[in-house]
Structure formats: structure tokens, C-alpha cells
Design an enzyme around this catalytic site. Structure first.
Site, PDB file in Angstrom:
ATOM      1  N   LYS A  69       0.793  -1.028  -0.201  1.00 47.52           N
ATOM      2  CA  LYS A  69       0.203  -0.266  -0.454  1.00 47.52           C
ATOM      3  C   LYS A  69       1.097   1.418   0.363  1.00 47.52           C
ATOM      4  CE  LYS A  69      -4.166  -1.959   1.820  1.00 47.52           C
ATOM      5  NZ  LYS A  69      -4.997  -1.576   3.244  1.00 47.52           N
ATOM      6  N   ASP A 105      -9.907   3.049   2.096  1.00 49.89           N
ATOM      7  CA  ASP A 105      -9.955   2.298   3.522  1.00 49.89           C
ATOM      8  C   ASP A 105     -10.565   3.998   4.171  1.00 49.89           C
ATOM      9  OD1 ASP A 105      -8.886   0.023   3.189  1.00 49.89           O
ATOM     10  OD2 ASP A 105      -6.809   0.532   3.820  1.00 49.89           O
TER      11      ASP A 105
END
Ligand code: NDP
Length: 274
Positions: A69, A105
Site C-alpha cells: 500500500k 479505507d
């Protein structure tokens, strides 16, 4: 689903990815809207090579999971503001050869939280964990003016994260006992409770109380050790599957430009978890 020469290809890259529920959720959504899209899981060790492959193969979109990420960022052409400030990307969209990174997220976490408890401004929230997911969560909560305390096994990481995002306080997991009485919402963003990991609750039973909101972002088919304990104690529980679904919904819209067929996605997730 009929794959043709015009099918747009999406997927998830990470290591490992064989446990990912994203293919099931996204393909159910494509089918529900009869979109000519397909979604696959790609185990990837070399993230730079994977991004080059995305460009040369003209993949439409990728989700990015652990451990890429953060390391994926230098290989992208642009970042949206939230991904830049969080410092992590979990969704890449290919717009005519230009690759832009997003972080779903943060909005996914907040949508599920707001649906359960309403606005969080001024709420006293303890976040357990200071890893990649906690970064996005602390960013989103401080943006929403919540009063955030971060507790982590490595307290120095919690302190660094707190000073980066202007959280109220930080410390070690042991500090929870002195904070819990004045806490409205407890978030578990450690990896404790993962189905194939440590099967215990990160919080002792005596620290939980009726009415406390417990949001465990770790997800599993039934319950995690923490959500099981919290339900028995009369806490208000938000399971990690809610965040998983909401992040997938945001990614779906980024990939396709369409509103997500939420019920089809929820059904597919629930079926697969069974
Ligand atoms: P990271 O590896 O980046 O961070 C892991 C965190 O857990 C760190 O804070 C680490 O502490 C802590 N931790 C790990 N093992 C222990 C232990 N034995 N005791 C105490 N603390 C521990 O992972 P992520 O932040 O990416 O993910 C965290 C969890 O969130 C995972 O279970 C993941 O599946 C879940 N997740 C769920 C999502 C959803 O949509 N529901 C989305 C993203 C993640 P330390 O810093 O000391 O090592």
C-alpha cells in the site's frame, strides 16, 4: 459472465492475496449491473513490475493490499488528496494510461461508523494499532474532529502517528485500562483476532461495558474473539465486514463510474464468508 475482447480487467495485488474476498464482491457487482468487467487476484512480490504490467496490459483498475500500500506510491502518476495525506494507496485507476492512486479505507471505515453512531465530532475514540489500516483510520477520525487516542504494542509508532495527524494522545496497549471509562468508541486496528492468526481478544473482558461501541476492523466468517466478547458484554458491535464492504463500494465506483449495487455485493460477501 461473457468475457469478450472489450472486457475491462480489474484485480487485486498483494502478498498473499489468496484469502481476498474482493474478487467475489466485485464480480458479483459487475454481474448485477451487467458490466463487461472482470476482477481477479494477482499474487505480487515485485510491485514496480506489477504497475508496469498494469500500464502495458491496460488494466482498468487494481486494489492494493499488504505489503504494497505504501511502496506502490512512487510508481503512480497521481494521487488523490486523501491518499497523499495518508501515505497509502489501496485503489489504482487507469485513466487512459495515467495511473491515479486512491485510499478507500478511510471513507469505507467512516461510512460504516457513521451509519452506526452518527457524527463523531468530539467523540472520544481509542484506536488500537498503528499500522497501515490505523493510519487511514486515524486520518479520517481526526479530519472529522473526533478526540482520538492511539494505543499500540510499539508505543513509539503510536506516538509518531498521533503527532503526524494531531491525535489527542498515544501510548501502549496497557494504557487502555486508564482510558476506557472515558471512551465512547473502541476501534481494533491491530491484526489480533485474524482467523489464521492470534485467536484472542486484544481487550480484556473487564474493560468492556454495556453500551460501549466496539468496531473491530478484523473480519471473519462469524465473529472475532473481540466481537464475541463485546456482544456478550452488551457492547454495540460494528464488525469488520462492514468496512470491507464499504471500501469495496468506493473502489467499484472508481473503477466503473457507476453507483454500486450494494445488496448484491453484501449478499456475495455473506455467502462467501459462510
Ligand atoms: P499492519 O501490519 O500494517 O499493522 C498491524 C498492527 O497490528 C500494528 O499496529 C501491530 O503492532 C499490531 N500487532 C500485530 N501483531 C500484534 C500482536 N501480537 N500484539 C499486539 N499488536 C499486534 O496491518 P494493517 O494495519 O494493514 O491491518 C491490520 C488489521 O486490519 C488486519 O487484521 C487486516 O486484515 C485488517 N484490515 C481490515 C480492513 C477491512 O476492510 N475490514 C481493511 C484493512 C485492514 P506493532 O506496530 O507493534 O507491530
Amino acid at each position: 459472465m461473457r468475457i469478450t475482447a472489450k472486457t475491462k480487467v480489474c484485480g487485486i495485488i498483494g502478498d498473499p492475496v489468496d484469502h481476498s474476498l474482493s474478487p467475489v464482491i466485485q464480480n458479483a457487482a459487475f454481474e448485477a449491473l451487467r458490466l463487461n468487467f472482470v476482477y481477479a487476484a494477482f499474487p505480487v512480490k515485485d510491485v514496480e513490475a506489477a504497475v508496469k504490467g498494469m500500464r502495458s496490459l491496460g488494466l482498468r483498475g487494481l486494489n492494493v493490499t499488504v505489503p504494497h500500500k505504501q511502496t506502490v506510491i512512487p510508481f503512480l502518476d497521481a494521487l488523490d488528496d486523501h491518499a497523499r495525506l495518508i501515505g497509502a494507496v489501496n485503489t489504482i485507476v487507469n485513466e487512459g494510461g495515467k495511473l491515479k492512486g486512491y485510499n478507500t479505507d478511510a471513507p469505507g471505515f467512516m461510512t460504516a461508523l457513521r451509519r452506526a453512531v452518527g457524527e463523531v465530532k468530539g467523540k472520544r475514540i481509542v484506536v488500537l494499532g498503528a499500522g497501515g489500516a490505523a493510519r487511514a483510520i486515524v486520518y479520517a477520525l481526526t479530519q472529522a474532529d473526533a478526540r482520538v487516542s492511539i494505543l499500540n504494542r510499539s508505543a513509539d509508532k503510536a506516538k509518531a502517528l498521533a503527532s503526524e495527524f494531531g491525535a489527542h494522545s498515544a501510548g501502549s496497549l496497557d494504557d487502555l485500562s486508564s482510558l476506557i471509562a472515558a471512551t465512547d468508541i473502541l476501534v481494533n486496528a491491530t491484526s489480533i483476532g485474524l482467523p489464521h492468526g492470534i485467536q484472542e481478544s486484544p481487550v480484556r473482558k473487564e474493560l468492556l461495558r454495556k453500551g460501549l461501541v466496539v468496531y473491530d476492523i478484523v473480519y471473519s466468517a462469524k465473529s472475532t474473539p473481540l466481537t464475541e466478547l463485546a456482544r456478550k458484554t452488551g457492547c454495540f458491535v460494528i464488525p469488520g465486514t462492514e468496512m470491507l464492504l464499504e471500501t469495496a463500494i468506493v473502489s467499484f465506483t472508481l473503477f466503473t463510474g457507476c453507483d454500486a449495487p450494494v445488496e448484491a455485493m453484501r449478499r456475495a460477501l455473506e455467502e462467501d464468508l459462510k
